[in-house]
Design a protein around this motif. Sequence first.
Motif, short mmCIF file in Angstrom:
data_model
loop_
_atom_site.label_atom_id
_atom_site.label_comp_id
_atom_site.label_asym_id
_atom_site.label_seq_id
_atom_site.Cartn_x
_atom_site.Cartn_y
_atom_site.Cartn_z
N ILE A 24 0.86 -1.18 0.00
CA ILE A 24 0.00 0.00 0.00
C ILE A 24 0.91 1.24 0.00
O ILE A 24 1.76 1.34 0.88
N GLN A 128 7.61 -3.19 2.60
CA GLN A 128 6.28 -3.80 2.64
C GLN A 128 6.26 -5.21 2.06
O GLN A 128 5.25 -5.91 2.18
N HIS A 180 4.27 5.62 3.33
CA HIS A 180 3.15 5.63 2.39
C HIS A 180 3.45 6.42 1.12
O HIS A 180 2.54 6.75 0.36
N PHE A 507 -4.53 6.32 11.07
CA PHE A 507 -4.52 5.00 10.45
C PHE A 507 -5.86 4.30 10.62
O PHE A 507 -6.45 4.36 11.69
N PRO A 508 -6.37 3.65 9.57
CA PRO A 508 -5.74 3.41 8.27
C PRO A 508 -6.17 4.37 7.16
O PRO A 508 -5.98 4.08 5.99
N ASP A 511 -3.58 5.22 4.71
CA ASP A 511 -3.35 4.19 3.68
C ASP A 511 -4.26 4.42 2.48
O ASP A 511 -3.83 4.34 1.33
N SER A 514 -3.14 7.50 0.54
CA SER A 514 -1.91 7.28 -0.23
C SER A 514 -2.20 6.53 -1.53
O SER A 514 -1.58 6.80 -2.56
N GLU A 515 -3.15 5.60 -1.48
CA GLU A 515 -3.45 4.83 -2.69
C GLU A 515 -4.20 5.67 -3.72
O GLU A 515 -3.99 5.53 -4.93
N LEU A 533 -4.91 -4.44 3.73
CA LEU A 533 -4.81 -3.77 5.03
C LEU A 533 -4.51 -4.74 6.16
O LEU A 533 -3.88 -4.36 7.16
N GLN A 536 -1.00 -4.86 6.52
CA GLN A 536 -0.52 -3.56 7.00
C GLN A 536 -0.75 -3.41 8.51
O GLN A 536 0.11 -2.88 9.22
#
Length: 554
Positions: A24, A128, A180, A507-508, A511, A514-515, A533, A536
């Motif tokens: 991610i 990751q 991220h 969080f998250p 994430d 960022s995507e 996730l 993650q």
Amino acid sequence: MRKIIFLFLTLISLKVSAQEINIIPQPAYQQTASGKKPFVIDSKTQIVVIDSTLAPTADFLSNYLQKYFNLKLNITKVTPNKNFIALISNTRISEFEDAYNLIASDRNITITGTSAAGVFYGIQSVIQLLPADLNNKLTVPSITIIDHPRFAYRGMHLDVSRHFFGVDFVKQYIDYLALHKMNYFHWHLTDDHGWRIEIKKYPKLTEIGAWRNGSIIGLWPGKGNENIKYQVLPNEIKITPKDAVIKTDGIRHGGFYTQEQIKEVVEYAAKRYITIIPEIEMPAHSIALLAAYPELGTEPDKKYTVAETWGMMNKYNNVLQVSDTTFKFLENVLTEVMNLFPSPYIHIGGDEASKVWWKQSAVSQQIMKAKGLKNESELQSYFIRRMEKFVNSKGKTIIGWNEILQGGLAPNAVVMSWQGEKGGIEAAKQNHKAIMTPENKFYFNHGQFVKEDSLTASTPSLLADVYNYEPIPAELSARQAEYIWGAQGCLWSEYITNPAKVQYQLFPRLDALSEILWSPKEKRNYPDFRKRLMTQFKRYDLMGITYSKRYLEN
């Protein structure tokens, strides 16, 4: 029969291997190598760096492995025959900026980037690909990744005015962004509730402006303040009862960063290819400044005190007088700020300036008349344009919240659109860069569930809604869409008093953000994201990050 069983087991093995690729943000392209052995990182693995500009990235990987896996790798300029991780810079591998290619085999891992930042992003993908716990060997599957960011601006904000966070945690926050592949940190350093940056020419900004004598208890208006009413009239703000005193916890709160600490954080972020954009609020959100230098307000004889309640607009006078004295003061402040931050961008706020205080001020009205300004919106625009001219003269560009559009947009300004998308759309149509940060999606101080178990701001910002947001508004033409520079999440700290709560709110949803900003739009897939996730979260456990365990229940 044995061949069939072997083939079946091989297919199952490959399927499991594919499922373990849970990066991610999702890379643009990734392909695991069928039946190939993974790369094993052990004490003899070396990090190869020939280009000295990539040394900070090598150090970052080495430090990460030592911190979380107790493994210290040697960094060398000599390439061995095998068991190495090579970091290479090569502008020819991709047409995209900050792109990288990652090729992992059982013999080595090679990360080639079109820039030093690209190589750094490749390292985040390596991290990751590692096991998310301490019970397994450190292996990276044989894989090819070809990747690049979708948007040039991938930002996250932190408000340190409402509640102050020390240097060590700010660095930790920057590390979260780096993991991220985010590249901008918007540092909200001043507001009504505290001035957080040392300005040597004006020491009272931190001697007085960095400290408040209390904070309201619970959600606004705070325990004991429920009967205070605010009425916004054309030429005044009426408070009932007139002599109302805001009840608080009576606990002194504050702090600030010295200029040496600022330099330290800026250098730390630069090694992670993150640009820090400082925000110095003006012309409103300035009570902390006015508590120190009341002569700069529209009521210079008034005793201003650093704010102890939230939501000051249309309640209390927090605006600066639009005078030459104010401009000179702010120019001196920004000169020191710009000397500390190499960022080509300076955020000057510009939001939530209640016009009533300028209406009440005879001096403001005289200035408007002298400048031929028709109304207070044009006065605000004059203020922003004047400050922009100064910032531009220093070779930098201003960013402002979408209210800077009121009364006419300054010629070179970047607009940060927080009140929905309208401001970003208007800016793009005027050929100005825009950063999308709509409050209902990207304000992570809002709850992440419909029913929250702690204090959060108003309407929830659900994980799915964050993930499914598209930063480029549908009504823009292809040419106009080019002005959407990217997007940003914001974390305002009225109800965030400690690092664990910052983590919990961040969080998250970081994430998901960022995507949106990194990965190709066509690859967006919420069920797949939720699956990734789960890995993650294991990584967050390893890193000691607080998050809601509710996500593990579904």
